[in-house]
Every structure is written in structure tokens, then in C-alpha cells.
Design a protein around this motif. Sequence first.
Motif, PDB file in Angstrom:
ATOM      1  N   GLY A  96       0.919  -1.358   0.171  1.00 34.92           N
ATOM      2  CA  GLY A  96       0.060  -0.098   0.073  1.00 34.92           C
ATOM      3  C   GLY A  96       0.844   1.591  -0.059  1.00 34.92           C
ATOM      4  N   ASP A  97       0.187   2.285  -0.222  1.00 33.58           N
ATOM      5  CA  ASP A  97       0.540   3.540   0.003  1.00 33.58           C
ATOM      6  C   ASP A  97      -0.090   4.563   0.550  1.00 33.58           C
ATOM      7  OD1 ASP A  97       2.705   5.785  -0.619  1.00 33.58           O
ATOM      8  OD2 ASP A  97       2.230   5.520  -2.901  1.00 33.58           O
ATOM      9  N   THR A  98       0.435   5.414   1.435  1.00 38.23           N
ATOM     10  CA  THR A  98      -0.328   6.283   2.302  1.00 38.23           C
ATOM     11  C   THR A  98       0.194   7.816   2.248  1.00 38.23           C
ATOM     12  OG1 THR A  98      -0.218   4.496   4.089  1.00 38.23           O
ATOM     13  CG2 THR A  98      -1.327   6.252   4.785  1.00 38.23           C
ATOM     14  N   VAL A  99      -0.991   8.466   2.011  1.00 40.28           N
ATOM     15  CA  VAL A  99      -0.678   9.789   1.840  1.00 40.28           C
ATOM     16  C   VAL A  99      -1.018  10.817   3.149  1.00 40.28           C
ATOM     17  CG1 VAL A  99      -1.314  12.019   0.836  1.00 40.28           C
ATOM     18  CG2 VAL A  99      -1.880   9.705  -0.401  1.00 40.28           C
ATOM     19  N   LEU A 100       0.379  11.316   3.489  1.00 34.83           N
ATOM     20  CA  LEU A 100       0.365  11.804   4.908  1.00 34.83           C
ATOM     21  C   LEU A 100       1.102  13.311   4.941  1.00 34.83           C
ATOM     22  CD1 LEU A 100       1.970   8.633   6.463  1.00 34.83           C
ATOM     23  CD2 LEU A 100      -0.588   9.766   6.647  1.00 34.83           C
ATOM     24  N   PHE A 101       0.644  14.057   5.844  1.00 33.51           N
ATOM     25  CA  PHE A 101       1.257  15.413   6.059  1.00 33.51           C
ATOM     26  C   PHE A 101       2.351  15.255   7.275  1.00 33.51           C
ATOM     27  CE2 PHE A 101      -3.149  16.286   4.715  1.00 33.51           C
ATOM     28  CZ  PHE A 101      -2.754  16.932   3.467  1.00 33.51           C
ATOM     29  N   GLU A 102       3.320  16.179   7.174  1.00 35.85           N
ATOM     30  CA  GLU A 102       4.525  16.170   8.013  1.00 35.85           C
ATOM     31  C   GLU A 102       4.343  15.653   9.360  1.00 35.85           C
ATOM     32  OE1 GLU A 102       7.830  19.184   6.533  1.00 35.85           O
ATOM     33  OE2 GLU A 102       5.888  20.122   6.200  1.00 35.85           O
ATOM     34  N   ASP A 103       3.006  16.193   9.990  1.00 35.81           N
ATOM     35  CA  ASP A 103       2.897  15.760  11.395  1.00 35.81           C
ATOM     36  C   ASP A 103       2.320  14.332  11.500  1.00 35.81           C
ATOM     37  OD1 ASP A 103       0.397  16.796  10.324  1.00 35.81           O
ATOM     38  OD2 ASP A 103      -0.086  18.054  12.071  1.00 35.81           O
ATOM     39  N   PHE A 127       6.673  18.650  -6.070  1.00 38.28           N
ATOM     40  CA  PHE A 127       7.747  19.731  -5.710  1.00 38.28           C
ATOM     41  C   PHE A 127       6.470  20.981  -5.632  1.00 38.28           C
ATOM     42  CE2 PHE A 127      11.984  18.767  -7.685  1.00 38.28           C
ATOM     43  CZ  PHE A 127      12.438  18.020  -6.679  1.00 38.28           C
ATOM     44  N   PHE A 128       6.963  21.901  -4.735  1.00 43.26           N
ATOM     45  CA  PHE A 128       6.163  22.989  -4.697  1.00 43.26           C
ATOM     46  C   PHE A 128       4.590  22.538  -4.162  1.00 43.26           C
ATOM     47  CE2 PHE A 128       9.136  23.987  -8.102  1.00 43.26           C
ATOM     48  CZ  PHE A 128      10.128  25.050  -7.272  1.00 43.26           C
ATOM     49  N   ASP A 129       4.559  21.692  -3.289  1.00 43.02           N
ATOM     50  CA  ASP A 129       3.108  21.413  -2.715  1.00 43.02           C
ATOM     51  C   ASP A 129       2.875  22.073  -1.557  1.00 43.02           C
ATOM     52  OD1 ASP A 129       5.460  19.802  -2.293  1.00 43.02           O
ATOM     53  OD2 ASP A 129       4.241  18.145  -1.402  1.00 43.02           O
ATOM     54  N   GLN A 130       1.765  22.616  -1.358  1.00 41.98           N
ATOM     55  CA  GLN A 130       1.516  23.266   0.070  1.00 41.98           C
ATOM     56  C   GLN A 130       0.008  22.816   0.528  1.00 41.98           C
ATOM     57  OE1 GLN A 130       3.141  25.553   1.472  1.00 41.98           O
ATOM     58  NE2 GLN A 130       4.847  25.639   0.076  1.00 41.98           N
ATOM     59  N   PRO A 131      -0.073  22.399   1.771  1.00 42.69           N
ATOM     60  CA  PRO A 131       1.047  21.809   2.574  1.00 42.69           C
ATOM     61  C   PRO A 131       1.829  20.689   1.975  1.00 42.69           C
ATOM     62  CG  PRO A 131      -1.065  21.143   3.535  1.00 42.69           C
ATOM     63  CD  PRO A 131      -1.514  21.769   2.348  1.00 42.69           C
ATOM     64  N   LYS A 132       3.060  20.550   2.589  1.00 38.09           N
ATOM     65  CA  LYS A 132       3.807  19.478   1.908  1.00 38.09           C
ATOM     66  C   LYS A 132       3.248  17.912   2.167  1.00 38.09           C
ATOM     67  CE  LYS A 132       8.499  19.619   2.473  1.00 38.09           C
ATOM     68  NZ  LYS A 132       8.750  19.670   1.003  1.00 38.09           N
ATOM     69  N   VAL A 133       3.306  17.296   1.048  1.00 36.72           N
ATOM     70  CA  VAL A 133       2.864  15.773   1.242  1.00 36.72           C
ATOM     71  C   VAL A 133       3.883  14.838   1.246  1.00 36.72           C
ATOM     72  CG1 VAL A 133       1.087  14.330   0.161  1.00 36.72           C
ATOM     73  CG2 VAL A 133       0.786  16.949  -0.124  1.00 36.72           C
ATOM     74  N   TYR A 134       3.590  13.884   2.014  1.00 36.37           N
ATOM     75  CA  TYR A 134       4.707  12.750   1.867  1.00 36.37           C
ATOM     76  C   TYR A 134       4.004  11.205   1.739  1.00 36.37           C
ATOM     77  CZ  TYR A 134       8.488  15.714   3.152  1.00 36.37           C
ATOM     78  OH  TYR A 134       9.465  16.774   3.185  1.00 36.37           O
ATOM     79  N   PHE A 135       4.552  10.409   1.127  1.00 31.14           N
ATOM     80  CA  PHE A 135       3.911   9.158   1.014  1.00 31.14           C
ATOM     81  C   PHE A 135       4.650   8.113   1.491  1.00 31.14           C
ATOM     82  CE2 PHE A 135       2.719  11.941  -2.396  1.00 31.14           C
ATOM     83  CZ  PHE A 135       1.342  11.660  -2.635  1.00 31.14           C
ATOM     84  N   MET A 136       4.137   7.299   2.341  1.00 32.07           N
ATOM     85  CA  MET A 136       4.657   6.257   3.172  1.00 32.07           C
ATOM     86  C   MET A 136       4.037   4.887   2.613  1.00 32.07           C
ATOM     87  SD  MET A 136       4.491   5.511   7.213  1.00 32.07           S
ATOM     88  CE  MET A 136       3.114   4.723   7.630  1.00 32.07           C
ATOM     89  N   HIS A 137       4.935   3.988   1.931  1.00 32.33           N
ATOM     90  CA  HIS A 137       4.654   2.855   1.444  1.00 32.33           C
ATOM     91  C   HIS A 137       4.751   1.592   2.542  1.00 32.33           C
ATOM     92  CE1 HIS A 137       4.906   4.085  -2.726  1.00 32.33           C
ATOM     93  NE2 HIS A 137       5.758   5.064  -2.183  1.00 32.33           N
ATOM     94  N   ILE A 138       3.702   0.740   2.473  1.00 31.70           N
ATOM     95  CA  ILE A 138       3.590  -0.153   3.725  1.00 31.70           C
ATOM     96  C   ILE A 138       3.496  -1.611   2.833  1.00 31.70           C
ATOM     97  CG2 ILE A 138       2.497   1.473   5.297  1.00 31.70           C
ATOM     98  CD1 ILE A 138      -0.079   0.018   4.384  1.00 31.70           C
ATOM     99  N   GLY A 139       3.699  -2.748   3.571  1.00 34.83           N
ATOM    100  CA  GLY A 139       3.650  -3.842   3.204  1.00 34.83           C
ATOM    101  C   GLY A 139       3.361  -4.815   4.246  1.00 34.83           C
TER     102      GLY A 139
END
Length: 310
Positions: A96-103, A127-139
Amino acid sequence: MLHSLFLQHSLLVAALILSSAGAHATDTKTALDTVKIEQLTGLKGKFSQEENVFKIGKPRTDVKIQVDKWMMPPFMGLGSWAAFTPAQNGEVIMTGDTVLFEDEVNPVMSVALDSDLEVTALHNHFFFDQPKVYFMHIGGKGTVSQLATGVKKMYDKVSEIRAAKPNPMTVFPAGTITQESKITAAPLEEIFGMKGESNNGMFKVTIGREATMHGVKVGKEMGVNTWAAFAGSDTQAVVDGDFVLLADELQSVLKIMQGGGINIVAIHQHMTQDQPHYLFIHYWGKGSAQDLAKTVKFALDKLSKYSITR
């Protein structure tokens, strides 16, 4: 007569091989309990009959996200998902992939690890995303109940964080760090069991590992290294750095670092032709310099010793 016996034996062996292969194929083609996955995750999914995969998704609609000053719809890549397919012995594989903000990243990562899910990558997609978005991959590999429940707990943690603070935070908790650094090197050198480097009140240790690239031996100075740099004061310090890891070491090191209050900010590779193949995590932690150093050292002690160089 001998030829006939040999032919019978060959046919028997072939039948056994085909039977074994058929049993294995049947084992991994077992029907998925899609109803149970939907019940446990609270989300509707889609089934791919061609690949025997059941996939649930959860778009991020709770926070508006701009990329390049364009309001980005979730359809364009802002959706968390988890996919399930049968494995051997009645178990299931999940990715899976999970869309997350920094906090959200580290609290959700803790929930995943506590649920015996694997965290396999953490990075940005834009790039240049507001707020910053990160992607956490899981398995993970296990029962439908274990995996689907773990995914649900992750999504619930995201909802809990955003319910408490609708707008993503822009700083780590645990206070501010003074701009002028006064880190005492001696106690940290004792913890790491090695000499470090001091610069303007900051302190750093670097520990290499061995690898080959294109048949050439490489190590610490070529970037195959774990490092930890400390700034601030002895009582209110910040530590940041890299960890170079084999795949089998990743999950245990993530748990140790998070258990010591050190935030994980990236998980990825740095090289493509390295043998053995290494992964890298980047981290950021606040607290007592000695406590932070002890956590990093504890994680270091979990690595394979055969390729550690100082």
C-alpha cells in the motif's frame, strides 16, 4: 523391461511435480475474503479477477492541497490505498501507499509498526506542494484480520490527528533549538565508542559500511555510511543524519529510532548497482544529546557487524 520401468518412473516423477505445482498454484489462488476486508477497513474496494487482488482506497479530501499553485484533485495522486492478494498457507500479502502530512508521518508509522506492518519507503511525489505531502509505502504478510486491521488503525490515526488540528503543523514538537551550539563531545564519544568531529560547538560521528559498485569496492567516503550530527545544547539538542541498512535491518531500526523519540523523515535508496543493496533512512530528533546518542547507538548495534567500518 528396464526401459519400461524407467519410463514409468519418469512419468511418476513428472506427475508428482505437476501435482505439487498445481497445489501451490491453487494455494495462492485461494479466494479472498473481500467482505471481511471491507468490514475491517470500513472502506469499499475493487476486485481484479485477472490478478486476484482486492484493493481499497481512501482519497485525501480533508485538507486542500496545491501543487505548483494548482488545487490538486485527489484523483491526480492524492489517495491512500492498500491491496491484498492470497499467499501460501492461507495467508495474504498486502502492499500500500499512504498519503500523509509532515505531522502525521511518525505517529502513523508507529501505528503501522505496532500492528506488525512493514514500512518500506517514505518520500515525496511532488515539488512546490502546499502543505507538503509525503507518501509512506507499507507492506506485510499475514492474516486478513491482522493486515486489514493494521491499515484501519493507520487511517484512524490520520483522522484523529486532523480532528485535533485541522491544519498540518509546521514544526516538530519538543521546543526550539538555540542557534549557537555547545555540544560536549566527550560523553557522546564514550556512547559511540569512537572519536567524532567537532565544529563550532556541533558534533558528528560517521560509521561506514562496505559494498561493491560495478565490481569496485566502496565504503564510507563514497557515501556508504551512517552518520549522526548533534547541535544545540547538551540538554536541548537536535540530531539528524542517515542510516545505511540492509533490507532485513530496516524494520527493527525504524522501531528503535521511533521508540527513542527520533522522527523518520525519509526512507529510500541512494545507489542502484551496490552489492549488497542498501537502503537509507534520514531522521531528525530533539532532546537530551546523550539520550539521542544512546538511541542511535542502540540502533547501530542491531546492524550486521561484518560490514561496519569506522
